[in-house]
Design an enzyme around this catalytic site. Structure first.
Site, PDB file in Angstrom:
ATOM      1  N   LYS A  45     -67.263  55.359 172.696  1.00  0.00           N
ATOM      2  CA  LYS A  45     -66.372  56.078 172.086  1.00  0.00           C
ATOM      3  C   LYS A  45     -64.900  55.367 172.855  1.00  0.00           C
ATOM      4  O   LYS A  45     -64.801  55.193 173.550  1.00  0.00           O
ATOM      5  CB  LYS A  45     -66.492  57.309 172.517  1.00  0.00           C
ATOM      6  CG  LYS A  45     -65.319  58.311 172.061  1.00  0.00           C
ATOM      7  CD  LYS A  45     -64.928  58.439 170.574  1.00  0.00           C
ATOM      8  CE  LYS A  45     -63.949  59.357 170.326  1.00  0.00           C
ATOM      9  NZ  LYS A  45     -63.756  59.341 168.713  1.00  0.00           N
ATOM     10  N   GLY A  72     -60.137  63.636 167.408  1.00  0.00           N
ATOM     11  CA  GLY A  72     -59.127  63.684 168.219  1.00  0.00           C
ATOM     12  C   GLY A  72     -59.463  63.194 169.539  1.00  0.00           C
ATOM     13  O   GLY A  72     -59.153  63.803 170.468  1.00  0.00           O
ATOM     14  N   CYS A 128     -56.076  54.940 165.652  1.00  0.00           N
ATOM     15  CA  CYS A 128     -56.659  56.461 165.685  1.00  0.00           C
ATOM     16  C   CYS A 128     -55.803  56.973 164.910  1.00  0.00           C
ATOM     17  O   CYS A 128     -54.598  57.090 164.966  1.00  0.00           O
ATOM     18  CB  CYS A 128     -56.760  57.076 166.949  1.00  0.00           C
ATOM     19  SG  CYS A 128     -57.243  58.507 166.736  1.00  0.00           S
ATOM     20  N   ASN A 191     -60.703  50.733 160.561  1.00  0.00           N
ATOM     21  CA  ASN A 191     -60.857  52.340 161.116  1.00  0.00           C
ATOM     22  C   ASN A 191     -61.076  53.142 159.814  1.00  0.00           C
ATOM     23  O   ASN A 191     -60.801  52.591 158.615  1.00  0.00           O
ATOM     24  CB  ASN A 191     -59.553  52.616 161.884  1.00  0.00           C
ATOM     25  CG  ASN A 191     -60.023  53.476 162.994  1.00  0.00           C
ATOM     26  OD1 ASN A 191     -60.801  54.661 162.725  1.00  0.00           O
ATOM     27  ND2 ASN A 191     -59.578  53.303 164.195  1.00  0.00           N
ATOM     28  N   SER A 192     -61.201  54.379 159.780  1.00  0.00           N
ATOM     29  CA  SER A 192     -61.117  55.206 158.926  1.00  0.00           C
ATOM     30  C   SER A 192     -59.951  55.207 158.044  1.00  0.00           C
ATOM     31  O   SER A 192     -58.707  54.784 158.698  1.00  0.00           O
ATOM     32  CB  SER A 192     -61.345  56.625 159.288  1.00  0.00           C
ATOM     33  OG  SER A 192     -60.669  57.136 160.118  1.00  0.00           O
ATOM     34  N   GLY A 247     -66.940  49.922 157.523  1.00  0.00           N
ATOM     35  CA  GLY A 247     -66.285  50.360 156.539  1.00  0.00           C
ATOM     36  C   GLY A 247     -67.440  50.674 155.364  1.00  0.00           C
ATOM     37  O   GLY A 247     -67.476  49.489 154.623  1.00  0.00           O
ATOM     38  N   THR A 270     -70.541  56.571 159.427  1.00  0.00           N
ATOM     39  CA  THR A 270     -70.726  57.723 158.845  1.00  0.00           C
ATOM     40  C   THR A 270     -72.261  57.745 158.527  1.00  0.00           C
ATOM     41  O   THR A 270     -72.821  58.711 158.794  1.00  0.00           O
ATOM     42  CB  THR A 270     -70.190  57.782 157.218  1.00  0.00           C
ATOM     43  OG1 THR A 270     -68.720  57.680 157.420  1.00  0.00           O
ATOM     44  CG2 THR A 270     -70.575  59.211 156.651  1.00  0.00           C
TER      45      THR A 270
END
Ligand code: IRO
Length: 309
Positions: A45, A72, A128, A191-192, A247, A270
């Site tokens: 992480k 977060g 982030c 990233n997202s 992704g 995901t």
């Protein structure tokens, strides 16, 4: 069987599939489970200076097209990961430490100590999307360059950047120039897709609590954005900086598409959260089947070879 191993910045990965930072990789138990799984690497992480609980729940929501999250940065704090890394290196696969920060000063603090723990690679997260009030560093080329400069001289293992999705070739070009100036060893994108909004029409409500429901989108729906970014940076650097494609990888064909666009390895977020660690063996079988059907014996045979019309 088809060879699914890969090499990134001189580091060999027994398989090209690994977890994306954030997916099942916060605690010691989760990281050990990744070590014992079919994953080709263990990615931590993204870590901050202090341990964090993260944003209030609900903060992750899966739906048929993908997921939205606003975790977060829940994590154990960099000192805990520095202690865990030597143990995690016992599994015969690379350990990638993901370094983040709540402000620019945090990055060098964390990078120096984490580098001393000698993970196989370090990924610096410039993307982030979920800290209330903090824009993504990766959308500010000057801020990105400041952070890169400050950590580059502290990191002796291969150093990469986790980038946000860009939506205009001008942005690929300007970030390409920044990246090209600092001897970056690998890139990881995307990233997202930050600050999407998912609504549940039955409850007439947003689905996650932080930031009024805004969060980072992942999964199936972001694959074309991910492929575009992999392809764009593969072309900017003419294949000279290895890319981890992240992704929208749900099955082996998705992974094959990432490789065709220029990804030397692939991360899953995901689908890992939704399916669990068994996803790694399924994906390996599926990608091996696609490659064998196409007559490719290794990833190198089709890396970056997508045809343009
Ligand atoms: O909310 C998070 O913890 C988070 C992070 I650091 C990130 O880089 N990407 C993401 O979607 N969520």
């Amino acid at each position: 069987m088809t060879d699914l191993s890969t090499t990134i910045a001189g580091v060999r990965f027994p398989s090209c599939f690994m977890n994306a930072a954030g997916a099942l990789c916060v605690t010691r138990d989760e990281l050990v489970a990744l070590g014992e799984s079919g994953a080709g690497a263990i990615v931590t992480k993204s870590m901050t200076v202090e341990p964090r609980q993260g944003n209030p729940e609900p903060r992750y929501y899966g739906f048929p097209g993908g997921s939205i999250n606003s975790m977060g940065l829940p994590n154990l704090g960099y000192q805990a990961y520095a202690e865990l890394i030597p143990d995690l290196k016992r599994y015969g696969k690379p350990v990638i430490a993901s370094v983040a920060g709540l402000c620019e000063d945090d990055f060098p603090t964390i990078a120096a100590i984490i580098n001393a723990a000698q993970p196989d690679l370090i990924e610096v997260n410039l993307s982030c999307p979920n800290i209330p009030g903090k824009p993504q560093i990766g959308y500010d080329p000057d801020a990105s360059e400041r952070v890169i400069k400050r950590v580059r001289s502290l990191i002796t293992v291969p150093m990469g950047l986790k980038l946000p999705p860009y939506f205009d070739p001008a942005h690929h070009e300007v970030m390409g120039k920044v990246i090209g100036r600092h001897g970056i060893d690998f890139l990881n994108m995307i990233n997202s897709v930050g600050n999407g909004l998912v609504v549940d029409p039955e409850r007439e409500a947003v689905v996650i609590k932080p930031k009024g429901g805004f969060g980072g989108l992942g999964g199936r729906i972001i694959k074309p954005v991910a492929l575009a970014n992999v392809r764009a940076f593969y072309k900017v650097f003419q294949g000279r900086i290895p890319i981890i494609g992240t992704g929208g990888v749900v099955d082996g064909v998705d992974a094959f598409e990432h490789v065709l666009c220029g990804a030397s390895a692939v991360q899953i977020g995901t689908v890992l959260v939704e399916e669990g660690l068994g996803a790694f063996d399924r994906l390996k079988n599926e990608l091996a089947t696609v490659l064998a059907r196409k007559g490719y014996r290794s990833l190198a045979d089709c890396l970056g070879t997508v045809k343009e019309l």
